[in-house]
Design a protein around this motif. Structure first.
Motif, mmCIF file in Angstrom:
data_model
loop_
_atom_site.group_PDB
_atom_site.id
_atom_site.type_symbol
_atom_site.label_atom_id
_atom_site.label_comp_id
_atom_site.label_asym_id
_atom_site.label_seq_id
_atom_site.Cartn_x
_atom_site.Cartn_y
_atom_site.Cartn_z
ATOM 1 N N VAL A 1 0.859 -1.185 0.000
ATOM 2 C CA VAL A 1 0.000 0.000 0.000
ATOM 3 C C VAL A 1 0.895 1.234 0.000
ATOM 4 C CG1 VAL A 1 -1.910 -1.142 1.191
ATOM 5 C CG2 VAL A 1 -0.145 0.008 2.525
ATOM 6 N N ASP A 2 0.312 2.380 -0.331
ATOM 7 C CA ASP A 2 1.090 3.627 -0.268
ATOM 8 C C ASP A 2 0.685 4.487 0.922
ATOM 9 O OD1 ASP A 2 -1.394 4.452 -1.132
ATOM 10 O OD2 ASP A 2 -0.659 5.650 -2.809
ATOM 11 N N SER A 3 0.091 3.855 1.944
ATOM 12 C CA SER A 3 -0.365 4.548 3.145
ATOM 13 C C SER A 3 0.201 3.869 4.380
ATOM 14 C CB SER A 3 -1.893 4.536 3.208
ATOM 15 O OG SER A 3 -2.360 4.832 4.513
ATOM 16 N N LEU B 1 -2.743 -8.879 7.982
ATOM 17 C CA LEU B 1 -2.405 -8.744 6.571
ATOM 18 C C LEU B 1 -0.961 -8.274 6.436
ATOM 19 C CD1 LEU B 1 -5.711 -7.008 5.466
ATOM 20 C CD2 LEU B 1 -5.021 -9.356 4.923
ATOM 21 N N PRO B 2 -0.157 -8.911 5.589
ATOM 22 C CA PRO B 2 1.281 -8.613 5.517
ATOM 23 C C PRO B 2 1.581 -7.378 4.677
ATOM 24 C CG PRO B 2 0.770 -10.338 3.966
ATOM 25 C CD PRO B 2 -0.522 -10.037 4.692
ATOM 26 N N LYS B 3 0.976 -6.264 5.008
ATOM 27 C CA LYS B 3 1.138 -5.048 4.206
ATOM 28 C C LYS B 3 2.515 -4.438 4.402
ATOM 29 C CE LYS B 3 -3.732 -3.706 4.023
ATOM 30 N NZ LYS B 3 -4.676 -2.568 4.093
ATOM 31 N N GLU B 4 3.069 -3.937 3.313
ATOM 32 C CA GLU B 4 4.262 -3.122 3.343
ATOM 33 C C GLU B 4 3.967 -1.832 2.586
ATOM 34 O OE1 GLU B 4 7.482 -4.443 0.572
ATOM 35 O OE2 GLU B 4 6.227 -6.251 0.407
ATOM 36 N N VAL B 5 4.795 -0.825 2.808
ATOM 37 C CA VAL B 5 4.591 0.463 2.147
ATOM 38 C C VAL B 5 5.483 0.537 0.915
ATOM 39 C CG1 VAL B 5 4.816 2.970 2.362
ATOM 40 C CG2 VAL B 5 3.914 1.627 4.263
ATOM 41 N N LEU C 1 -2.121 -0.100 -12.395
ATOM 42 C CA LEU C 1 -1.482 0.098 -11.091
ATOM 43 C C LEU C 1 -0.027 -0.318 -11.219
ATOM 44 C CD1 LEU C 1 -1.754 0.747 -8.024
ATOM 45 C CD2 LEU C 1 -2.202 -1.697 -7.686
ATOM 46 N N ARG C 2 0.899 0.544 -10.819
ATOM 47 C CA ARG C 2 2.329 0.263 -10.922
ATOM 48 C C ARG C 2 2.973 0.325 -9.542
ATOM 49 N NH1 ARG C 2 6.160 0.326 -14.982
ATOM 50 N NH2 ARG C 2 4.522 0.937 -16.458
ATOM 51 N N TRP C 3 3.803 -0.691 -9.231
ATOM 52 C CA TRP C 3 4.592 -0.739 -8.002
ATOM 53 C C TRP C 3 6.031 -0.426 -8.387
ATOM 54 C CZ3 TRP C 3 4.936 -5.764 -4.543
ATOM 55 C CH2 TRP C 3 5.688 -5.483 -3.396
ATOM 56 N N ALA C 4 6.488 0.770 -8.056
ATOM 57 C CA ALA C 4 7.746 1.278 -8.582
ATOM 58 C C ALA C 4 8.950 0.467 -8.118
ATOM 59 C CB ALA C 4 7.913 2.748 -8.189
#
Length: 218
Positions: A78-80, A93-97, A111-114
């Protein structure tokens, strides 16, 4: 800033797709068991949530906890930072920024993950149909496995969804074009997590558990 507890209600749009599972996959977290079937790919643009707008990319595997089937999400970015923290302590949930961008070009969405140069791109077609879908995430928090129930409502256009990933990336095995949908007017409700009791029943879990979330296979 205090992270809002569940339940959460989110609105926006998303690309979703089903991809054939690669020949080799890492083990799921302790207590969860893999089920046959395709992986779930989600690229979402949430325009409203308890922590404000944010973008998300997620990959889930069909799994079971006891006799409960659902999705175990093993990749989530996520970006948050607020969404990352809430996802980990509330639902495991294994969220990373990461740096995510959402692009609209006519009907096409991307959607792009840089950081990992991963792209999810979809082109809808056909007539949209309304739908209501139950959801169940099966994750592992710091206090053990949990069931995270929810529901999704929206309008679904059939879409061809392409995932692009570098050859050395862990998601390279699901790169390609997959059947999917573009969801609009989306409303996603995530309810509080529950601890499993026996094979089929559940018991309300604490609203929060300490970090780290343990659902990542890495």
């Amino acid at each position: 800033m205090t992270t809002p507890d569940a339940p959460w209600t989110l609105g926006g749009e998303a690309l979703v797709a089903l991809a054939r599972r690669p020949s080799s996959s890492p083990a799921l977290p302790m207590g969860l068991h893999r089920l046959p079937g395709p992986l779930l790919i989600v690229g979402a643009c949430y325009e409203s949530s308890p922590v404000g707008p944010y973008l998300e990319l997620a990959v889930g595997e069909p799994a079971r906890l006891g006799l409960r089937p659902g999705w175990c999400f093993t990749t989530m970015v996520v970006d948050s930072p607020e969404s990352r923290r809430a996802g980990r302590i509330s639902w495991g949930l294994p969220k990373e920024v990461g740096r995510l961008t959402w692009r609209r070009d006519g009907d096409e969405r991307e959607l792009r993950w840089a950081e990992r140069d991963i792209v999810v791109r979809g082109q809808p077609h056909g007539v949209p149909l309304p739908g209501l879908f139950p959801l169940r995430a099966l994750q592992r928090r710091a206090d053990g496995p949990v069931v995270a129930p929810g529901r999704l409502r929206g309008r679904a256009h059939v879409a061809s969804v392409r995932l692009v990933a570098p050859a050395a990336d862990p998601l390279a095995g699901i790169a390609g074009v997959h059947p999917g949908a573009h969801l609009t007017s989306m409303r996603l409700v995530l309810r509080p997590a529950r601890h499993p009791v026996g094979l089929t029943s559940t018991l309300r879990a604490p609203l929060r558990a300490p970090e780290p979330a343990l659902s990542s296979c890495r």
